[in-house]
Design an enzyme around this catalytic site. Sequence first.
Site, PDB file in Angstrom:
ATOM      1  N   GLY A   1       0.804  -1.220   0.000  1.00 21.89           N
ATOM      2  CA  GLY A   1       0.000   0.000   0.000  1.00 21.89           C
ATOM      3  C   GLY A   1       0.831   1.262   0.000  1.00 21.89           C
ATOM      4  N   HIS A   2       1.927   1.268   0.756  1.00 22.12           N
ATOM      5  CA  HIS A   2       2.806   2.446   0.789  1.00 22.12           C
ATOM      6  C   HIS A   2       3.451   2.682  -0.571  1.00 22.12           C
ATOM      7  CE1 HIS A   2       2.349   3.015   5.046  1.00 22.12           C
ATOM      8  NE2 HIS A   2       2.759   1.793   5.308  1.00 22.12           N
ATOM      9  N   CYS A   3       3.814   1.564  -1.240  1.00 24.93           N
ATOM     10  CA  CYS A   3       4.420   1.682  -2.570  1.00 24.93           C
ATOM     11  C   CYS A   3       3.416   2.263  -3.565  1.00 24.93           C
ATOM     12  CB  CYS A   3       4.907   0.323  -3.056  1.00 24.93           C
ATOM     13  SG  CYS A   3       6.085  -0.488  -1.947  1.00 24.93           S
TER      14      CYS A   3
END
Length: 492
Positions: A68-70
Amino acid sequence: MILLDLSPKFSSEAIMFLKVFCLCLVFSAFADEIAEEEGVLVLTKSNFDTAVNGNKYVLVEFYAPWCGHCKALKPEYEKAAQELKEEGSEIKLAKVDATVESELGEKFEVRGYPTMKFFRDGKPVEYGETHRDLAFILVVGSQIYRDLESKESKAFQEAASGIDDIPFGLTSSAEVFGEHKVESDGVVLFKKFDEGRNNLEGEVTAEKVSAFVKANSLPLVIEFTQESAQKIFGGEVKNHVLLFINKETDKTFDKKLEDFKAAATDFKGKVLFIYLDTANEDNARILEFFGLKPEQCPAIRLITLTDDMTKYKPETDDLGTDSVKSFVQSVLDGKLKPHLMSEEIPDDWDAKPVKVLVGKNFHEVVRNADKHVFVEFYAPWCGHCKQLAPIWDQLGDKYKDDSNVVIAKMDSTANELEDVKIQSFPTLKFFPKGEYKVIDYNGERTLEAMSKFVASGGTEGAGVPEDEGEEEEEEPEEEQEPEDDSKKKDEL
């Protein structure tokens, strides 16, 4: 050192963009065979070494498609790459799918996603927090000098070589001078918080530039989070004053924070002003460390990050600007004694074979000239302490009728001593009768070994001093790759 040429070919918008999204890393041209996606170079095992060794600077994102952060970083990362390409800049960004290029991930010890690696002359410099820093907005250092070969310019470049996490720039452009309203040679620090910029006053030396940047590169008041912890603890300022406050329920939060910030202005470069949200469960252990409970907040404490981790408590509950200033100054002047936590003495502290010690009765028991006292300093959450507990109880039972020996324990998360410092758990210390001295026990933690040690009056079986303790607490881990789709996570 991250050093830029701030010439007119870079628009001010592009320069500001780089401050936030790519830390202004300068790249050489890449070989044609390296594929691009939205301006971002796609690196694999076959072309990775060519890319990083053939260029002065390379910023690489190791990512996982499911992270998700990527996914959140992807559009910003691509936008930065495209903007740089449109400007005709030598600056480029790269990425590696670490779920496919597993050998590269293992080689560079990628443990979470995204992991950013900055390669300078082919050597990696890890930016484990880069994706957080991008959102946090780092500062940019910019020197404005017409003579790029001057003594001052060289001093500036020397300072830049020792600071890797802040980009530095040099320019002799009249256009840049005018845009930033700089009338003469000087050093200017641009940032996205507080004053917006700082100008270095006086003589320009490498030492002064370095100190100037470090003193102004953090906000006057910073919130303690997992993301900011590295900057807080990794800096050179070791005096930290903390405001514990509930951001959700305190109706005067903004006013208290404003007063706290006003107090911070007098101590820039000397004391870090930090606030912690007591509603955040991640901060519960920190409250415990300072002997605070949520219902006792808002409250202020100061800690010096020396070997002793000395803590200070203000003499008043007033959180106004003047009170906070007075409190901090009294600590810096050495006028305030350290605050030592202590629980109240339990009514049944000596009812069981293992006696219960707290800060308020410790010296009375330990300094008894007629008895040996063997103390376990523990933490309730420590796994090693829990393993030792039944053996320690057996030791207490063995000596419960011995008038010359006391077996005791003390919760060191709630009780502190000025002359006995505990760095890890459990810590075992023996205080022989007749004199107040301390013998550290590092022998086997068995009933037989500890009994032999006590019987010898602390002269046999103490063991070899250990360099490191066995504290149980572990640091939070970064986002890990799931074993299958059912285990996917996006949180760190």
